[in-house]
Design a protein around this motif. Structure first.
Motif, PDB file in Angstrom:
ATOM      1  N   SER A  58       0.847  -1.187   0.000  1.00  0.00           N
ATOM      2  CA  SER A  58       0.000   0.000   0.000  1.00  0.00           C
ATOM      3  C   SER A  58       0.883   1.239   0.000  1.00  0.00           C
ATOM      4  O   SER A  58       2.098   1.154   0.151  1.00  0.00           O
ATOM      5  CB  SER A  58      -0.911   0.007   1.236  1.00  0.00           C
ATOM      6  OG  SER A  58      -0.129   0.035   2.420  1.00  0.00           O
ATOM      7  N   GLU A  60       0.803   5.750  -1.212  1.00  0.00           N
ATOM      8  CA  GLU A  60       0.124   6.876  -1.842  1.00  0.00           C
ATOM      9  C   GLU A  60       0.574   6.963  -3.289  1.00  0.00           C
ATOM     10  O   GLU A  60       1.705   6.610  -3.624  1.00  0.00           O
ATOM     11  CB  GLU A  60       0.481   8.183  -1.133  1.00  0.00           C
ATOM     12  CG  GLU A  60       0.014   8.249   0.296  1.00  0.00           C
ATOM     13  CD  GLU A  60       0.501   9.501   1.010  1.00  0.00           C
ATOM     14  OE1 GLU A  60      -0.169   9.883   1.975  1.00  0.00           O
ATOM     15  OE2 GLU A  60       1.535  10.079   0.612  1.00  0.00           O
ATOM     16  N   GLU A  62       0.678   9.784  -6.444  1.00  0.00           N
ATOM     17  CA  GLU A  62       0.526  11.184  -6.814  1.00  0.00           C
ATOM     18  C   GLU A  62       0.562  11.303  -8.331  1.00  0.00           C
ATOM     19  O   GLU A  62       1.449  10.756  -8.985  1.00  0.00           O
ATOM     20  CB  GLU A  62       1.656  12.015  -6.213  1.00  0.00           C
ATOM     21  CG  GLU A  62       1.595  13.474  -6.571  1.00  0.00           C
ATOM     22  CD  GLU A  62       2.723  14.291  -5.974  1.00  0.00           C
ATOM     23  OE1 GLU A  62       2.761  15.502  -6.248  1.00  0.00           O
ATOM     24  OE2 GLU A  62       3.564  13.734  -5.239  1.00  0.00           O
ATOM     25  N   LYS A  66      -2.314  15.588  -7.564  1.00  0.00           N
ATOM     26  CA  LYS A  66      -3.393  14.970  -6.783  1.00  0.00           C
ATOM     27  C   LYS A  66      -2.864  13.686  -6.169  1.00  0.00           C
ATOM     28  O   LYS A  66      -2.131  12.931  -6.805  1.00  0.00           O
ATOM     29  CB  LYS A  66      -4.597  14.667  -7.667  1.00  0.00           C
ATOM     30  CG  LYS A  66      -5.247  15.924  -8.208  1.00  0.00           C
ATOM     31  CD  LYS A  66      -6.438  15.592  -9.070  1.00  0.00           C
ATOM     32  CE  LYS A  66      -7.013  16.895  -9.624  1.00  0.00           C
ATOM     33  NZ  LYS A  66      -8.049  16.666 -10.602  1.00  0.00           N
ATOM     34  N   VAL A  67      -3.251  13.420  -4.907  1.00  0.00           N
ATOM     35  CA  VAL A  67      -2.748  12.257  -4.180  1.00  0.00           C
ATOM     36  C   VAL A  67      -3.918  11.398  -3.726  1.00  0.00           C
ATOM     37  O   VAL A  67      -4.913  11.907  -3.218  1.00  0.00           O
ATOM     38  CB  VAL A  67      -1.922  12.698  -2.948  1.00  0.00           C
ATOM     39  CG1 VAL A  67      -1.425  11.499  -2.165  1.00  0.00           C
ATOM     40  CG2 VAL A  67      -0.756  13.583  -3.381  1.00  0.00           C
ATOM     41  N   VAL A  68      -3.780  10.071  -3.919  1.00  0.00           N
ATOM     42  CA  VAL A  68      -4.758   9.116  -3.406  1.00  0.00           C
ATOM     43  C   VAL A  68      -4.016   8.024  -2.650  1.00  0.00           C
ATOM     44  O   VAL A  68      -2.854   7.733  -2.926  1.00  0.00           O
ATOM     45  CB  VAL A  68      -5.622   8.474  -4.524  1.00  0.00           C
ATOM     46  CG1 VAL A  68      -6.499   9.518  -5.201  1.00  0.00           C
ATOM     47  CG2 VAL A  68      -4.755   7.759  -5.543  1.00  0.00           C
ATOM     48  N   THR A  69      -4.697   7.431  -1.672  1.00  0.00           N
ATOM     49  CA  THR A  69      -4.169   6.271  -0.961  1.00  0.00           C
ATOM     50  C   THR A  69      -4.513   5.035  -1.776  1.00  0.00           C
ATOM     51  O   THR A  69      -5.636   4.908  -2.278  1.00  0.00           O
ATOM     52  CB  THR A  69      -4.795   6.181   0.444  1.00  0.00           C
ATOM     53  OG1 THR A  69      -4.463   7.371   1.156  1.00  0.00           O
ATOM     54  CG2 THR A  69      -4.260   4.980   1.201  1.00  0.00           C
ATOM     55  N   VAL A  70      -3.540   4.121  -1.928  1.00  0.00           N
ATOM     56  CA  VAL A  70      -3.758   2.915  -2.726  1.00  0.00           C
ATOM     57  C   VAL A  70      -3.435   1.667  -1.915  1.00  0.00           C
ATOM     58  O   VAL A  70      -2.622   1.694  -1.002  1.00  0.00           O
ATOM     59  CB  VAL A  70      -2.934   2.931  -4.033  1.00  0.00           C
ATOM     60  CG1 VAL A  70      -3.344   4.096  -4.918  1.00  0.00           C
ATOM     61  CG2 VAL A  70      -1.443   2.985  -3.756  1.00  0.00           C
ATOM     62  N   ASP A  74      -6.404  -2.089  -6.115  1.00  0.00           N
ATOM     63  CA  ASP A  74      -6.702  -0.793  -6.727  1.00  0.00           C
ATOM     64  C   ASP A  74      -6.202  -0.722  -8.164  1.00  0.00           C
ATOM     65  O   ASP A  74      -5.195  -1.337  -8.531  1.00  0.00           O
ATOM     66  CB  ASP A  74      -6.087   0.345  -5.919  1.00  0.00           C
ATOM     67  CG  ASP A  74      -6.849   0.644  -4.641  1.00  0.00           C
ATOM     68  OD1 ASP A  74      -7.901   0.014  -4.407  1.00  0.00           O
ATOM     69  OD2 ASP A  74      -6.382   1.498  -3.873  1.00  0.00           O
ATOM     70  N   LEU A  76      -5.239   2.076 -11.250  1.00  0.00           N
ATOM     71  CA  LEU A  76      -4.840   3.462 -11.501  1.00  0.00           C
ATOM     72  C   LEU A  76      -4.597   3.642 -12.994  1.00  0.00           C
ATOM     73  O   LEU A  76      -3.934   2.811 -13.623  1.00  0.00           O
ATOM     74  CB  LEU A  76      -3.552   3.797 -10.753  1.00  0.00           C
ATOM     75  CG  LEU A  76      -3.602   3.653  -9.238  1.00  0.00           C
ATOM     76  CD1 LEU A  76      -2.202   3.525  -8.668  1.00  0.00           C
ATOM     77  CD2 LEU A  76      -4.333   4.835  -8.634  1.00  0.00           C
ATOM     78  N   HIS A  84       3.812  11.477 -12.453  1.00  0.00           N
ATOM     79  CA  HIS A  84       3.232  10.590 -11.450  1.00  0.00           C
ATOM     80  C   HIS A  84       4.324   9.843 -10.700  1.00  0.00           C
ATOM     81  O   HIS A  84       5.436   9.700 -11.188  1.00  0.00           O
ATOM     82  CB  HIS A  84       2.277   9.590 -12.107  1.00  0.00           C
ATOM     83  CG  HIS A  84       2.964   8.675 -13.068  1.00  0.00           C
ATOM     84  ND1 HIS A  84       3.364   9.070 -14.324  1.00  0.00           N
ATOM     85  CD2 HIS A  84       3.331   7.377 -12.951  1.00  0.00           C
ATOM     86  CE1 HIS A  84       3.943   8.055 -14.943  1.00  0.00           C
ATOM     87  NE2 HIS A  84       3.944   7.005 -14.129  1.00  0.00           N
TER      88      HIS A  84
END
Length: 108
Positions: A58, A60, A62, A66-70, A74, A76, A84
């Motif tokens: 797991s 993050e 970017e 923009k940043v998402v937790t993965v 998941d 992308l 990125h």
């Protein structure tokens, strides 16, 4: 034509690689890769679109500020040319990566 790569085989190919990735499959402009980023993911934008599937670990992700937790499972999508990187990720982060589109893109 090769149409199946097991998870175990992908891990063996990654262990044999001198890089943090191993190319597992190629067909036309599409490439299937296993990727285990080092402590710092220093990727540069690619000239091909790409898809990441988180297989293990797991962190993050970017993209363009923009940043998402993965985490495991998941999906992308990164369009060609987008800045990125993965950050604050666990040491066991493991990803399937599929590059497609314009041929001749560099894997960095």
């Amino acid at each position: 034509m090769r149409f199946h790569v097991s998870f175990a085989e992908s891990l063996r190919q990654l262990q044999k690689s001198d890089d943090d990735f191993a190319v597992l499959f190629e067909h036309g402009s599409m490439r299937g890769i296993i990727f285990a980023p080092d402590e710092i993911d220093g990727q540069e934008p690619h000239i091909q679109d790409e898809i990441y599937l988180v297989m293990q670990g797991s962190g993050e992700f970017e993209m363009e500020g923009k940043v998402v937790t993965v985490g495991v499972g998941d999906f992308l999508f990164v369009p060609a040319g987008a800045a990125h990187r993965f950050r604050n990720f666990t040491a066991d982060l493991l990803l399937w990566v599929i590059f497609y589109g314009e041929e001749g893109g560099e894997i960095e």
